[in-house]
Design an enzyme around this catalytic site. Structure first.
Site, PDB file in Angstrom:
ATOM      1  N   HIS A 109       0.816  -1.227   0.000  1.00  0.00           N
ATOM      2  CA  HIS A 109       0.000   0.000   0.000  1.00  0.00           C
ATOM      3  C   HIS A 109       0.851   1.280   0.000  1.00  0.00           C
ATOM      4  O   HIS A 109       0.560   2.241   0.699  1.00  0.00           O
ATOM      5  CB  HIS A 109      -0.951  -0.001   1.188  1.00  0.00           C
ATOM      6  CG  HIS A 109      -2.021  -1.055   1.108  1.00  0.00           C
ATOM      7  ND1 HIS A 109      -2.485  -1.557  -0.100  1.00  0.00           N
ATOM      8  CD2 HIS A 109      -2.718  -1.707   2.083  1.00  0.00           C
ATOM      9  CE1 HIS A 109      -3.424  -2.461   0.150  1.00  0.00           C
ATOM     10  NE2 HIS A 109      -3.581  -2.579   1.444  1.00  0.00           N
ATOM     11  N   HIS A 152      -9.871   1.723   0.315  1.00  0.00           N
ATOM     12  CA  HIS A 152      -9.739   0.577   1.224  1.00  0.00           C
ATOM     13  C   HIS A 152     -10.820   0.592   2.306  1.00  0.00           C
ATOM     14  O   HIS A 152     -10.544   0.382   3.481  1.00  0.00           O
ATOM     15  CB  HIS A 152      -8.341   0.578   1.857  1.00  0.00           C
ATOM     16  CG  HIS A 152      -7.885  -0.759   2.362  1.00  0.00           C
ATOM     17  ND1 HIS A 152      -8.459  -1.378   3.452  1.00  0.00           N
ATOM     18  CD2 HIS A 152      -6.908  -1.593   1.928  1.00  0.00           C
ATOM     19  CE1 HIS A 152      -7.840  -2.525   3.668  1.00  0.00           C
ATOM     20  NE2 HIS A 152      -6.899  -2.689   2.756  1.00  0.00           N
ATOM     21  N   GLU A 181     -11.531  -3.744  -2.841  1.00  0.00           N
ATOM     22  CA  GLU A 181     -10.508  -2.782  -3.236  1.00  0.00           C
ATOM     23  C   GLU A 181     -10.285  -2.860  -4.748  1.00  0.00           C
ATOM     24  O   GLU A 181      -9.543  -3.708  -5.239  1.00  0.00           O
ATOM     25  CB  GLU A 181      -9.194  -3.069  -2.504  1.00  0.00           C
ATOM     26  CG  GLU A 181      -9.334  -3.194  -0.996  1.00  0.00           C
ATOM     27  CD  GLU A 181      -8.155  -3.915  -0.368  1.00  0.00           C
ATOM     28  OE1 GLU A 181      -6.991  -3.537  -0.669  1.00  0.00           O
ATOM     29  OE2 GLU A 181      -8.383  -4.875   0.402  1.00  0.00           O
TER      30      GLU A 181
END
Length: 326
Positions: free
Chosen positions: A96, A166, A293
């Site tokens: 991420h 997210h 996501e």
């Protein structure tokens, strides 16, 4: 170097129309809460304490990048140049966008109306190991009972780019999604190794535990553990419904729509948030929410047959994802 944002500078933005009331945090450009007219609970998980967004609620509702998901050991080769991106501890891999990715930055408010906000962050050349100065904008818009998220990004140097929202969804407010039903319109998925890095195989969902063409109850015994990328296409497409989530207790349905070629589904089995930290005032534990996501496929920079995530200075990255509640 202190990578943590100044929480005293975080702003709260409330968007509302006749159907929805949504709170956005400038921290991580995060969706903190979504309330649908007629229901008392938020349809997404959120923390009431900002400090939790740097700890037990990390990534809750955030826009993560500049590359979402995992890059194997942070290794990336871009235009013949080798880049080493920092691991997101305790993982050995870059996850991420790294330890100080966009999900933990405090974004700036560029424009705001009753039902729209534009947030922006700027990423420096070399930040988190990536090449190129990047400008990233996120637009949240309310369209009747739909929350739309649009992400745009530009760069001044060839780089890699793959953002994702997210949010953890829970449509009945009970603290568990094990009774929710999920379907995903994907003919293939990506098998992973023990550290969740794709093996490189692109495997048909038909006949496998990952066939979600029909609604399936998440808590059933035949349900696989999910931290899985479902392959929707090889290129971006017009916005379309790619997944549906239903909650029998409330009868609520989410149609999840996106332009992206992949969707990572994470069942939230590692969630833990104390009761006094949850905006719905209940303790959150494993399976308290499911994350959908939309993104390009994980580790794409190291898998030449995956949809590419390169972004050139002459191009603009764009993603549109919608949460259509009904």
């Amino acid at each position: 170097m202190n990578l943590a944002p100044d929480l005293n500078q975080v702003q709260f933005v409330t968007l509302s129309n006749t159907q929805l009331k949504v709170t956005i945090l400038t921290l991580g450009a995060s969706i903190q809460s979504v309330y649908l007219n007629g229901y008392e609970h938020s349809l997404v998980l959120g923390a009431s304490k900002l400090t939790d967004y740097l700890g037990s609620a990390k990534y809750f509702g955030a826009v993560v990048g500049r590359v979402a998901n995992r890059i194997n050991k942070g290794h990336a080769v871009i235009d013949g140049n080798v880049y080493q991106l920092p691991p997101t501890l305790p993982e050995a891999h870059h996850l991420h966008g790294g330890p100080a990715g966009t999900g933990s930055k405090n974004w700036s408010i560029i424009e705001q109306t009753d039902d729209m906000v534009q947030l922006q962050t700027k990423l420096a050349d070399g930040e988190m190991g990536y090449p190129g100065n990047m400008v990233v904008d996120v637009f949240y818009r309310l369209l009747d009972s739909t929350l739309e998220m649009e992400i745009k990004a530009t760069t001044d140097k060839l780089t890699i780019c793959n953002f994702a929202g997210h949010s953890y969804l829970n449509l009945d407010g009970t603290g568990s999604i094990l009774d929710h039903q999920l379907s995903v319109k994907a003919d293939h998925y990506l098998p992973v190794d023990a550290s969740l890095i794709p093996t490189g195989e692109v495997t048909p969902t038909a006949g496998s535990a990952f066939d979600f063409h029909q609604l399936r109850t998440i808590g059933r015994e035949d349900y696989p553990e999910l931290d899985t990328n479902f392959c929707l296409s090889l290129i971006n497409r017009p916005v379309q419904t790619v997944a549906t989530l239903k909650a029998p207790i409330t009868g609520l349905t989410l149609n999840y729509q996106t332009t992206e070629p992949g969707i990572q589904v994470y069942d939230g089995r590692h969630i833990h948030l104390d009761a006094d930290s949850n905006i719905n005032k209940g303790e959150l534990n494993a399976y308290a929410g499911v994350a959908l996501e939309a993104q390009h496929w994980p580790d794409a920079i190291n898998q030449s047959h995956f949809p590419p995530i390169l972004l050139a200075p002459e191009d603009t990255y764009q993603q549109i994802t919608r949460y259509e509640f009904g």
